[in-house]
Enzyme design. Structure first.
Site, PDB file in Angstrom:
ATOM      1  N   GLY A   1      59.717   2.413  44.248  1.00  0.00           N
ATOM      2  CA  GLY A   1      60.702   3.484  44.282  1.00  0.00           C
ATOM      3  C   GLY A   1      60.356   4.462  45.384  1.00  0.00           C
ATOM      4  O   GLY A   1      59.305   4.361  46.028  1.00  0.00           O
TER       5      GLY A   1
ATOM      6  N   SER B   1      59.322   7.900  47.452  1.00  0.00           N
ATOM      7  CA  SER B   1      58.273   8.895  47.292  1.00  0.00           C
ATOM      8  C   SER B   1      58.794  10.009  46.389  1.00  0.00           C
ATOM      9  O   SER B   1      59.905  10.513  46.573  1.00  0.00           O
ATOM     10  CB  SER B   1      57.892   9.473  48.663  1.00  0.00           C
ATOM     11  OG  SER B   1      56.930  10.496  48.533  1.00  0.00           O
ATOM     12  N   GLY B   2      58.004  10.395  45.389  1.00  0.00           N
ATOM     13  CA  GLY B   2      58.425  11.431  44.467  1.00  0.00           C
ATOM     14  C   GLY B   2      59.250  10.945  43.298  1.00  0.00           C
ATOM     15  O   GLY B   2      59.684  11.744  42.462  1.00  0.00           O
ATOM     16  N   SER B   3      59.453   9.642  43.211  1.00  0.00           N
ATOM     17  CA  SER B   3      60.277   9.104  42.127  1.00  0.00           C
ATOM     18  C   SER B   3      59.563   9.144  40.779  1.00  0.00           C
ATOM     19  O   SER B   3      60.204   9.141  39.722  1.00  0.00           O
ATOM     20  CB  SER B   3      60.713   7.666  42.435  1.00  0.00           C
ATOM     21  OG  SER B   3      59.585   6.816  42.588  1.00  0.00           O
ATOM     22  N   GLY B   4      58.236   9.164  40.815  1.00  0.00           N
ATOM     23  CA  GLY B   4      57.467   9.197  39.571  1.00  0.00           C
ATOM     24  C   GLY B   4      56.645   7.952  39.310  1.00  0.00           C
ATOM     25  O   GLY B   4      56.125   7.769  38.208  1.00  0.00           O
ATOM     26  N   LYS B   5      56.487   7.100  40.312  1.00  0.00           N
ATOM     27  CA  LYS B   5      55.764   5.831  40.141  1.00  0.00           C
ATOM     28  C   LYS B   5      54.341   6.037  39.637  1.00  0.00           C
ATOM     29  O   LYS B   5      53.938   5.456  38.622  1.00  0.00           O
ATOM     30  CB  LYS B   5      55.725   5.068  41.482  1.00  0.00           C
ATOM     31  CG  LYS B   5      57.060   4.723  42.070  1.00  0.00           C
ATOM     32  CD  LYS B   5      56.925   3.965  43.371  1.00  0.00           C
ATOM     33  CE  LYS B   5      56.168   4.732  44.447  1.00  0.00           C
ATOM     34  NZ  LYS B   5      56.865   5.993  44.856  1.00  0.00           N
ATOM     35  N   SER B   6      53.568   6.856  40.349  1.00  0.00           N
ATOM     36  CA  SER B   6      52.165   7.053  39.982  1.00  0.00           C
ATOM     37  C   SER B   6      52.032   7.737  38.639  1.00  0.00           C
ATOM     38  O   SER B   6      51.149   7.392  37.835  1.00  0.00           O
ATOM     39  CB  SER B   6      51.451   7.882  41.065  1.00  0.00           C
ATOM     40  OG  SER B   6      51.383   7.166  42.281  1.00  0.00           O
TER      41      SER B   6
ATOM     42  N   SER C   1      56.732   0.342  48.556  1.00  0.00           N
ATOM     43  CA  SER C   1      57.075  -1.062  48.848  1.00  0.00           C
ATOM     44  C   SER C   1      58.578  -1.217  49.111  1.00  0.00           C
ATOM     45  O   SER C   1      59.289  -1.811  48.296  1.00  0.00           O
ATOM     46  CB  SER C   1      56.605  -1.987  47.724  1.00  0.00           C
ATOM     47  OG  SER C   1      56.962  -1.535  46.444  1.00  0.00           O
TER      48      SER C   1
END
Length: 203
Positions: free
Chosen positions: A34, A36-41, A108
């Site tokens: 997703g 940057s800033g989407s909440g993946k991590s 990615s």
């Protein structure tokens, strides 16, 4: 294409299945993709915490963290992004073999690169999780001020601004963090793992 010559694959005496049996669960790759800033991590680490509480072995491979070490020699060109994901895919495959659930948090942006990682693994071992948070919401968060820098032209080739993001066409899981809280996202993923037999070897 590999540049290595005169090499032979060395099989190990302990198999992946034996390691999974020892761990008591299967070892898929949960691939969070997703903007940057989407909440993946954030989601990946929350799921890892939940798995730990359930006594399930897991490990988080984070995009920024990988660039501090293994991928420190890579930039953000299309070619370097491709190599970044290729390396992460190979590392993830080793974790799968070790019987550890792997959670990867990487933008990615290219479908072909994600598909290449999927092809490295056996059927069912790659779970693509599309963190489908709208660009406007990601920009509002912008904790690292990356979008602001990209808008000013200080950062070139930034995904979502002047570089493309190819959304997954058939992800196993889709999450929109602008519409549901973190706890609900974690439960959604845990339900998927339970319902598809990843946490129960007898399933």
């Amino acid at each position: 294409m590999s540049k290595s010559t005169n090499i032979t694959w060395q099989n190990t005496q302990v198999s992946k299945q034996q390691r999974q049996t020892l761990a008591g669960h299967r070892s898929p790759v949960l691939w969070f993709t997703g903007l940057s800033g989407s909440g993946k991590s954030t989601i990946a680490n929350a799921v890892a915490q939940r798995l730990y509480e359930e006594q399930v072995n897991s490990y988080v491979l984070d995009g920024d963290n990988m660039r501090f070490g293994l991928n420190s020699n890579l930039g953000f060109s299309a070619a370097d992004r491709q190599e970044n994901i290729r390396r992460v895919g190979e590392v993830s495959k080793l974790f799968v073999d070790a019987g550890v659930i792997t959670l990867t948090a990487f933008i990615s942006p290219y479908q072909a690169d994600r598909d290449q990682v999927r092809d490295l693994l056996a059927a069912g071992e790659f779970v693509e999780i599309f963190v489908d948070t709208p660009l406007a919401v990601c920009e509002e968060r912008d904790v690292k001020q990356l979008y602001a820098k990209a808008r000013r032209g200080d950062i070139k080739g930034f995904t979502g601004i002047d570089a493309p993001y190819e959304a997954p066409t058939q992800p196993e899981i889709t999450i929109d963090t602008s519409k549901q809280p973190l706890s609900e996202s974690v439960e959604q993923i845990m339900r998927y793992l339970t319902n598809h037999g990843y946490l129960d070897l007898s399933a």
